[in-house]
Write an enzyme that holds these catalytic residues in place. Structure first.
Site, PDB file in Angstrom:
ATOM      1  N   ARG A  52      45.414  39.490  40.968  1.00  0.00           N
ATOM      2  CA  ARG A  52      45.276  38.037  40.822  1.00  0.00           C
ATOM      3  C   ARG A  52      45.724  37.385  42.128  1.00  0.00           C
ATOM      4  NH1 ARG A  52      49.758  37.014  42.453  1.00  0.00           N
ATOM      5  NH2 ARG A  52      49.407  34.851  41.854  1.00  0.00           N
ATOM      6  N   ARG A  95      36.179  35.421  37.267  1.00  0.00           N
ATOM      7  CA  ARG A  95      37.045  34.226  37.213  1.00  0.00           C
ATOM      8  C   ARG A  95      36.344  33.118  38.011  1.00  0.00           C
ATOM      9  NH1 ARG A  95      43.341  34.860  38.243  1.00  0.00           N
ATOM     10  NH2 ARG A  95      43.412  33.074  36.824  1.00  0.00           N
ATOM     11  N   GLN A 201      54.126  34.070  36.742  1.00  0.00           N
ATOM     12  CA  GLN A 201      53.911  34.689  38.061  1.00  0.00           C
ATOM     13  C   GLN A 201      55.109  34.454  38.990  1.00  0.00           C
ATOM     14  OE1 GLN A 201      51.617  32.971  36.372  1.00  0.00           O
ATOM     15  NE2 GLN A 201      49.541  33.667  36.783  1.00  0.00           N
ATOM     16  N   ASP A 242      43.674  27.902  45.161  1.00  0.00           N
ATOM     17  CA  ASP A 242      42.533  28.699  44.695  1.00  0.00           C
ATOM     18  C   ASP A 242      41.229  28.168  45.253  1.00  0.00           C
ATOM     19  OD1 ASP A 242      44.729  29.263  42.586  1.00  0.00           O
ATOM     20  OD2 ASP A 242      43.226  30.843  42.404  1.00  0.00           O
ATOM     21  N   LYS A 253      47.612  26.842  40.709  1.00  0.00           N
ATOM     22  CA  LYS A 253      48.180  27.163  39.393  1.00  0.00           C
ATOM     23  C   LYS A 253      48.627  25.908  38.640  1.00  0.00           C
ATOM     24  CE  LYS A 253      48.324  30.279  37.782  1.00  0.00           C
ATOM     25  NZ  LYS A 253      47.249  30.654  36.802  1.00  0.00           N
TER      26      LYS A 253
HETATM   27  O1  MRU Z   1      46.107  32.894  37.829  1.00  0.00           O
HETATM   28  P1  MRU Z   1      46.576  33.416  39.148  1.00  0.00           P
HETATM   29  O2  MRU Z   1      47.855  34.170  39.079  1.00  0.00           O
HETATM   30  O3  MRU Z   1      45.493  34.191  39.869  1.00  0.00           O
HETATM   31  O4  MRU Z   1      46.854  32.107  40.008  1.00  0.00           O
HETATM   32  C1  MRU Z   1      47.203  32.251  41.358  1.00  0.00           C
HETATM   33  C2  MRU Z   1      47.512  30.970  42.032  1.00  0.00           C
HETATM   34  O5  MRU Z   1      47.373  29.901  41.495  1.00  0.00           O
HETATM   35  C3  MRU Z   1      47.907  31.083  43.479  1.00  0.00           C
HETATM   36  O6  MRU Z   1      48.807  30.082  43.828  1.00  0.00           O
HETATM   37  C4  MRU Z   1      46.648  30.952  44.348  1.00  0.00           C
HETATM   38  O7  MRU Z   1      45.671  31.854  43.933  1.00  0.00           O
HETATM   39  C5  MRU Z   1      46.945  31.174  45.774  1.00  0.00           C
HETATM   40  S1  MRU Z   1      47.408  32.823  46.129  1.00  0.00           S
HETATM   41  C6  MRU Z   1      47.583  32.966  47.793  1.00  0.00           C
END
Ligand code: MRU
Length: 345
Positions: A52, A95, A201, A242, A253
């Site tokens: 992830r 995703r 996380q 993201d 997130k």
């Molecule tokens: O659902 P996740 O754990 O994949 O979400 C990850 C995030 O929101 C991170 O902050 C984002 O992907 C940046 S990672 C460098």
């Protein structure tokens, strides 16, 4: 602290016969590596967050497609085309929010479009492209670390949300890259990590990877950021992304937007750190972003223990959008960008 203390999400293995990842659903209890060879395993790993973080799922998607292509290289051109095209589509839709996934899969797919070439040659071109994406991600993290460190000073206490560290990339992370850079050169820097409900996380991954690397880290529950800021205990916020729209709106997130509002209220800089592969100039603003909705059970239970009434209604978006107006600067491998943001191809 040697670099081996920093564990990245994906590793590259010559030959490209499997996708090698850390199973992040097992952390922090166990550090387990997985070698995935089947498309359904790769899709499941991305959807269930075994791998992830936006850059990491991009790198994983690209390598995954190359693994499928290498195996299909002995087939007829028509079978090769069918297998590779349907694998790309399945990986791409695993995703929806992180633009890096579609970006990397499309790059690897395009690299295999060599007119008149045999499946073996096309598969080799796809493998080379996946390797290039991996190498670029490692290098981009290093550059983000260098640029981000120019915004910070020794002694700073930074807040981060979710995990945008090594476990979210093939390298040393994005939001945590300047932290690692400063720590490596002996500057004191400490991190407050929001636990990041519902999937933790921050608690499971950020606290684990920073602790393992010897960076001082303090875990907070998500509701604590406001009073920490009011008490003058946070100097800057560092988060990943993201997807970043052309106007600088940032998907990250769920909970990131709230942290940005708090930072603005308390006059604390809010920095977003991401590779250029996370920029999406085709998306004009945050309203046009596809925000992933996840299973209700992720909120009703944790670790197999029910924490809410069975069947209670749940709203569970994986991400939110922070408007560009709340962002102090966006740091990419290309440098530090201040508002007004206008990202183009
Ligand atoms: O659902 P996740 O754990 O994949 O979400 C990850 C995030 O929101 C991170 O902050 C984002 O992907 C940046 S990672 C460098």
């Amino acid at each position: 602290m040697p670099d081996t203390a920093i564990v990245s999400a994906v590793t590259w293995a010559a030959g490209c016969d499997a996708l090698h990842i850390v199973d992040q659903t097992r952390l922090p209890a166990a550090l387990v590596q997985l070698s995935l060879t089947e498309l359904h395993e790769m899709v499941e790993a991305i959807q269930s967050l075994r791998v992830r973080g936006a850059p990491a799922i991009g790198v994983a998607g690209g390598i995954g497609l190359a693994v499928i292509a290498m195996r299909a290289a002995v087939a007829s051109p028509a079978t090769f085309d069918a297998e590779v095209t349907s694998a790309a589509a399945a990986l791409r839709r695993a995703r929806p929010t992180a633009v890096n996934l579609a970006w990397a899969v499309d790059r690897v797919l395009a690299a295999g479009q060599v007119g008149g070439a045999s499946p073996a040659i096309r598969a080799r071109a796809m493998q080379d492209e996946a390797a290039a994406i991996f190498d670029e991600d490692v290098a981009m993290c290093q550059r983000i670390g260098g640029h981000g460190a120019t915004l910070l000073r020794g002694g700073m206490r930074v807040l981060t949300h979710c995990n945008a560290g090594a476990l979210a990339t093939a390298g040393i992370g994005t939001a945590l890259a300047p932290v690692y850079a400063m720590h490596a050169r002996g500057d004191a820097i400490s991190v407050f990590a929001n636990e990041t409900r519902p999937l933790l996380q921050g608690a499971r991954l950020t606290a684990w990877e920073l602790g393992r690397a010897g960076v001082p880290v303090t875990l907070l529950t998500d509701g604590m950021a406001a009073s920490m800021m009011r008490d003058g205990r946070i100097d800057a916020v560092l988060v990943g992304a993201d997807r970043i729209a052309a106007n600088g709106d940032v998907a990250n997130k769920i909970g990131t937007y709230g942290v940005a509002v708090l930072a603005r209220h308390h006059g604390i800089p809010f920095y977003v750190l991401a590779p250029t592969s996370t920029l999406d100039p085709q998306t004009p603003n945050g309203e046009s972003m596809d925000i992933e909705m996840r299973e209700a059970q992720e909120v009703r239970a944790h670790g197999g223990v029910q924490t809410a009434p069975a069947g209670v209604a749940v709203h569970n978006p994986a991400f939110d959008v922070t408007p560009a107006a709340l962002v102090t600067a966006i740091v990419t491998d290309a440098g530090v960008f201040h508002p007004p943001f206008h990202f183009t191809d």
